[in-house]
Scaffold this motif. Structure first.
Motif, PDB file in Angstrom:
ATOM      1  N   ASP A 220     -17.726  -9.615  10.972  1.00 56.52           N
ATOM      2  CA  ASP A 220     -16.962  -9.204   9.599  1.00 56.52           C
ATOM      3  C   ASP A 220     -16.093 -10.413   9.160  1.00 56.52           C
ATOM      4  O   ASP A 220     -15.956 -11.238  10.344  1.00 56.52           O
ATOM      5  N   GLU A 221     -15.649 -10.638   7.967  1.00 53.24           N
ATOM      6  CA  GLU A 221     -14.878 -11.767   7.578  1.00 53.24           C
ATOM      7  C   GLU A 221     -13.552 -11.776   8.549  1.00 53.24           C
ATOM      8  O   GLU A 221     -13.141 -13.037   8.712  1.00 53.24           O
ATOM      9  N   ARG A 222     -13.036 -10.908   8.864  1.00 58.94           N
ATOM     10  CA  ARG A 222     -11.809 -10.873   9.637  1.00 58.94           C
ATOM     11  C   ARG A 222     -11.970 -11.626  10.814  1.00 58.94           C
ATOM     12  O   ARG A 222     -11.281 -12.261  11.209  1.00 58.94           O
ATOM     13  N   THR A 223     -13.133 -11.112  11.607  1.00 62.45           N
ATOM     14  CA  THR A 223     -13.340 -11.806  13.210  1.00 62.45           C
ATOM     15  C   THR A 223     -13.540 -13.144  12.871  1.00 62.45           C
ATOM     16  O   THR A 223     -13.218 -14.071  13.700  1.00 62.45           O
ATOM     17  N   PRO A 234     -10.382 -23.128   9.528  1.00 64.42           N
ATOM     18  CA  PRO A 234     -10.470 -22.041   8.823  1.00 64.42           C
ATOM     19  C   PRO A 234     -11.142 -22.561   7.224  1.00 64.42           C
ATOM     20  O   PRO A 234     -11.880 -21.741   6.716  1.00 64.42           O
ATOM     21  N   SER A 235     -11.184 -23.854   7.096  1.00 68.19           N
ATOM     22  CA  SER A 235     -11.857 -24.153   5.903  1.00 68.19           C
ATOM     23  C   SER A 235     -13.031 -24.189   5.590  1.00 68.19           C
ATOM     24  O   SER A 235     -13.689 -24.250   4.495  1.00 68.19           O
ATOM     25  N   ILE A 236     -14.105 -24.081   6.720  1.00 69.39           N
ATOM     26  CA  ILE A 236     -15.409 -23.894   6.659  1.00 69.39           C
ATOM     27  C   ILE A 236     -15.728 -22.653   6.356  1.00 69.39           C
ATOM     28  O   ILE A 236     -17.031 -22.542   6.141  1.00 69.39           O
ATOM     29  N   ILE A 237     -15.053 -21.606   6.178  1.00 66.31           N
ATOM     30  CA  ILE A 237     -15.642 -20.343   6.275  1.00 66.31           C
ATOM     31  C   ILE A 237     -16.355 -20.133   4.866  1.00 66.31           C
ATOM     32  O   ILE A 237     -17.290 -19.352   5.057  1.00 66.31           O
ATOM     33  N   ASN A 238     -16.280 -20.703   3.669  1.00 61.80           N
ATOM     34  CA  ASN A 238     -17.200 -20.530   2.642  1.00 61.80           C
ATOM     35  C   ASN A 238     -18.182 -21.608   2.504  1.00 61.80           C
ATOM     36  O   ASN A 238     -18.681 -21.670   1.492  1.00 61.80           O
TER      37      ASN A 238
END
Length: 991
Positions: A220-223, A234-238
């Motif tokens: 999930d997105e939180r994990t 964190p910048s690569i999440i999307n």
């Protein structure tokens, strides 16, 4: 934009481990023992839970101190490994109840000893103990794997790291690419090993049982964000690239599934590690090969289904003795859980193999019993005493020669009531196990409840009987082509010889007749003239072979046509080539100890050449043996056994070499024919530069438009998808053209910026174009490097072609790579898989390829009644490889379009149909109109859902929306028909 090794491979793989049930572990706020890297809090919690005990911090420190003591030994971690898997005392891991263990994954964990340290990308822990690590590289980086392999060697040979590597059990290196099986050079893929000092070798792993892999967690997105934040990215999440690499189907994720899914990892730790302690050598640590693992699992399944007899067909050099050891460990525990005691037997048909097998098992820690007489074995079988468990650290096995089985070596009736299971491993079931003889009958009658497992690399496939007819069906198969692809064995090249001056043979015969000598074939072959001539050819050829290879460690073997010829050849070698040390190995030449000393001496380089007749043609493994001179025609399965004496890996050699004096082509064809027939059931199941700064802006705009059209097929919105696209391209010139276009694109982009034409370029992510250019260039460099490494051997072969003619009568006329039949089966399977992946079954190219595959399979279906020569097999295999390249190219083009159309296969097929008719139209124009029409049709259906029940109205609606979208195209009706066919009808029929 971050697009590096971490964002592309390391972090996606770390998150994938969470899918497998591993918990991500941050190093922050953790108490880590510096000498072992054990995470103390996790270790304490896990050990207490495993053993249902309460332990103080002092108890935990004492346990860690015990581990430190064991990993400090000079034993490749043997003492620690035995403590790790032991289920006695305080358990460190639970090998019986997998879920009782805690599995963690951590990134960038530092292993430090003083000033020396290394930091693997990913470390795997069980119960807080670091037991494995993974090093990753980004795809298409030239030399990346070699650099990582060399770095591993450097670490392993640094004494500062000894304790760490005594602790670690599995090491993995990957560049997140699929294997390239067409080249000898290893430049891409994922590989595993166990730390073994200087002898560490990384191996391939090819999954055969995907159904065994279980994903326990859905990300999930939180994990995901927690892991990204902990790794400061964190910048690569999307980013689309990150999302692509997070998919379970990436090469490295699939590979990690095979090794690190929880059940598989515990299985490997428990049964897949072996220590080989050979006298006079350093102790070695081995890890099970994937075919051995899958054979073991297949045997377990078939035993559960009542199997009593079966055959494991694993090609020569695949480690059948080692396989028997791993199976011994595995089966012993399975039956032990059922309160059944196992008695293992390893049956051989030669005295020398009995001694060899006995040693191999003892080196691995088994208690080995041998039987010296038939009477001794009768007592063994009739005794109701359970087998002597001895002092072997890993159990027991009896090694016996089949000739020791007699009619009286039978278990007594009351033995059937005892909880004993006899398991026989029958070595080399392609030789002396004659169904018409008594030994085999005695073997099978010794215990009616026994289990018989035949091991062979070349099963008997005679017309009157086959190996499977005697020993049961195949339990598992691992063919020669797979072994070559895995670099366990080498390809073989055959050098053909002809008699250049045949008149000299006539002179020999005439002289023999004058001397009143009876002229037979042996008279000629054993004559001094012939033996001197063949010795001169072999001697000169062998010395030239070594010279051009720059390696005097290479050894050779001469297979003579008779014992007499062998002796004369040795005499001429001593006379003509005293600088070469040659040994004779014949049944009647010297005693047993003498023969053993010669064989051992050859393996370590004391002899240059061995001259044999019947001996050492099977079962003799000497990696330095790289050239075989065949002066005797060996027949049927024995031929393959003989040829493969030269196929063991040695240094960086790509081939073993055969010099063929007797023309084995017909016999080789017959043997290949038999193997093709045996594989029949498998076939049935497969189916510019800038000239100045100030230029004409209109010309620049025109160039910009042309370049965009050239690049239309490629997806720069997701660089991972782009990587997949270029990896699918087989023509390096196409890649070079693409790279040049990207370079031009960069230049034109900058010209437009200088001209303030920002409206044209506002949607272009320039950084992505730069990275795509670098990715393409890296791909080109990787291909060139791979070709260079491969051609290095080929160039050497071209030199060999210029070898001087021999003085007397033998001359080399041809050199060819020998092809074994199972290559054909593997190639057909590759082609079938490529065709199955195709999303457009009406594509003309697909139809053509499918028809050609059907034709090839029809040819294979005729194998039982027709004879295929090796040349025909080679031609078929080359034809299939050509079709595979075409199928990959077709799938690559489809994949490009599929990405552009957001995985809408119908749009892909529409584009292909329309662009073929309207080829004068721009690709981008067709692309936009298809999307417009499809969107309008979908919106219309949503508003008027009932229209789906009326085909006539549905067609009318489609035509209306198509006309609206394609208003400037001619022949709207034809385009509408394309839409109707795709949207109303599926590929295989009406919806």
């Amino acid at each position: 934009m971050l697009h590096n090794e971490d964002s592309r491979v390391k972090i996606p793989l770390t998150l994938h481990m969470i899918r497998l049930g591993y918990k991500y572990l941050s190093k922050k706020d953790q108490k880590i023992d510096s000498e072992t890297n054990i995470f103390k809090m996790i270790f304490k919690e896990s050990i207490q839970a495993l053993n249902s005990v309460q332990l103080s911090d002092e108890d935990i420190e004492m346990l860690i101190l015990e581990i430190k003591g064991k990993i400090s030994d000079n034993d490749k971690g043997k003492n620690f490994y035995e403590r790790l898997v032991s289920q006695k005392k305080i358990k460190l891991i639970d090998t019986e109840n997998i879920n009782n263990n805690n599995f963690h994954v951590v990134t960038e964990l530092q292993f430090r000893n003083g000033d020396d340290y290394f930091r693997p990308d990913i470390t795997i822990l069980i119960n807080g103990i670091p037991l494995s690590y993974i090093e990753v590289k980004k795809p298409n980086t030239p030399n990346a794997l070699k650099i990582e392999f060399d770095r591993t060697d450097s670490r392993l040979n640094n004494t500062a790291f000894k304790s760490f590597f005594n602790l670690l059990q599995l090491l993995v290196v990957s560049n997140n690419m699929s294997y390239n099986d067409e080249t000898v050079a290893i430049t891409q893929g994922s590989f595993y090993t166990t730390p073994n000092g200087e002898s560490t070798r990384f191996s391939f792993f090819r999954e055969e049982r995907r159904e065994d892999i279980v994903y326990e967690v859905e990300l999930d997105e939180r994990t995901i964000l927690e892991v990204l934040v902990d790794n400061d990215i964190p910048s690569i999440i999307n980013q689309e690239e990150f999302k692509t690499n997070l998919q379970p189907s990436t090469p490295v994720n699939l590979f990690v599934d095979s090794l690190f899914s929880k059940e598989r990892l515990i299985l490997l730790l428990k049964y897949g590690i072996a220590y080989v302690n050979q006298p006079g050598k350093n102790i070695e640590k081995h890890v099970i090969r994937y075919p051995q693992l899958f054979a073991m699992l297949a045997l377990k399944e078939q035993l559960d289904n009542g199997l009593k007899k079966g055959v494991i067909w694993h090609t020569q050099g695949s480690g059948k003795t080692s396989l028997a050891f791993f199976m011994n460990q595995y089966l012993r525990k399975i039956y032990q859980d059922k309160n059944i005691i196992t008695k293992f037997y390893f049956v051989v048909d030669r005295i020398d193999l009995l001694e060899q097998s006995k040693n191999e098992f003892e080196y691995r820690g088994l208690e080995v019993t041998t039987v010296d007489s038939k009477q001794e074995f009768i007592e063994n079988m009739k005794s109701s005493n359970i087998v002597n468990m001895g002092t072997g650290s890993n159990g027991e096995i009896t090694v016996i020669n089949i000739q020791k089985f007699s009619e009286d070596s039978v278990v007594q009736k009351n033995d059937y009531n005892l909880d004993i299971q006899r398991i026989y491993f029958l070595d080399e079931v392609h030789r002396s196990y004659n169904p018409k003889g008594s030994f085999l009958a005695n073997l099978f009658n010794s215990d009616k409840s026994a289990i018989f497992i035949g091991l062979t690399g070349t099963p008997i496939l005679k017309d009157d009987y086959k190996t499977t007819s005697i020993f049961g069906g195949y339990i598992h198969r691992y063919f020669y082509n797979s072994s070559i692809a895995d670099r366990y064995t080498l390809r073989i090249k055959r050098e053909q010889i002809e008699v250049k001056e045949k008149e000299k043979f006539k002179e020999i015969i005439t002289q023999l007749k004058k001397d009143n000598i009876v002229i037979t074939k042996n008279d000629i072959l054993e004559s001094h003239a012939f033996c001197e001539a063949i010795t001169k050819y072999i001697g000169d050829n062998f010395k030239t072979f070594r010279r051009f290879q720059h390696d005097n460690s290479l050894g050779g073997m001469v297979v003579a046509s008779s014992s007499e010829q062998a002796r004369k050849i040795q005499t001429y070698f001593e006379k003509l080539y005293p600088e070469l040390k040659v040994a004779l190995v014949l049944y009647d030449e010297g005693d047993k100890e003498y023969k053993k000393s010669i064989q051992k001496g050859f393996k370590v380089g004391e002899y240059d050449l061995l001259i044999v007749y019947n001996m050492l043609l099977t079962g003799f493994d000497a990696p330095r043996l790289k050239k075989l001179y065949l002066a005797r025609l060996v027949r049927q399965h024995n031929l393959l056994q003989t040829l493969t004496r030269v196929n063991r890996p040695y240094k960086n050699y790509s081939y073993g070499y055969i010099v063929d004096f007797v023309d084995i082509s017909d016999e080789y064809d017959k043997t290949n024919q038999k193997y093709l027939e045996e594989l029949q059931e498998d076939f049935e199941g497969d189916i510019n530069t800038i000239k100045g700064l100030f230029v004409d802006i209109e010309k620049i705009k025109e160039r910009f438009s042309q370049i965009k059209d050239k690049l239309f097929m490629y997806d720069f919105s997701n660089l991972e998808q782009y990587k997949n696209q270029i990896n699918a391209l087989t023509d390096i010139n196409q890649l070079i053209e693409l790279r040049d276009t990207l370079k031009e694109f960069k230049e034109v982009y900058n010209e437009l910026r200088l001209s303030n034409e920002f409206n044209l370029i506002k949607e272009i992510e320039y950084e992505r174009i730069i990275k795509a250019f670098r990715e393409t260039d890296s791909r080109i460099q990787l291909i060139r490097m791979t070709q260079a490494l491969t051609n290095q051997e080929l160039n050497q072969d071209l030199i060999n072609i210029k070898l001087e003619d021999v003085i007397f009568e033998f001359i080399k006329i041809k050199e060819e790579e020998m092809v074994v039949a199972d290559n054909l089966k593997a190639s057909i399977e590759k082609l079938r898989k490529e065709l199955v992946k195709n999303i457009d079954k009406r594509d003309e190219m697909f139809i053509q390829l499918n028809d050609e595959l059907k034709s090839i399979i029809q040819q294979s279906n005729l194998l039982a009644t027709s004879q295929l020569t090796t040349q025909q097999i080679v031609k078929m295999n080359n034809d299939i490889k050509r079709l595979i390249d075409k199928a990959k190219e077709l799938n690559g083009r489809n994949e490009v379009l599929l990405i552009r159309y957001k995985n809408d296969a119908a749009c892909v097929r529409l584009y292909k149909r329309i662009s073929k008719i309207y080829h004068e139209k721009k690709d981008s124009d067709i692309f936009e109109k298809i999307l417009k029409a499809k969107t309008q049709i979908n919106e219309y259906i949503i508003k008027n859902n009932a229209i789906l029940d009326n085909e006539s109205y549905f067609k009318q609606a489609i035509r209306s929306q198509v006309k609206n979208a394609f208003n400037d195209f001619l022949n709207i009706k034809q385009i509408a028909d394309f839409f109707i066919n795709e949207l109303l009808y599926e590929q295989e029929g009406v919806i």
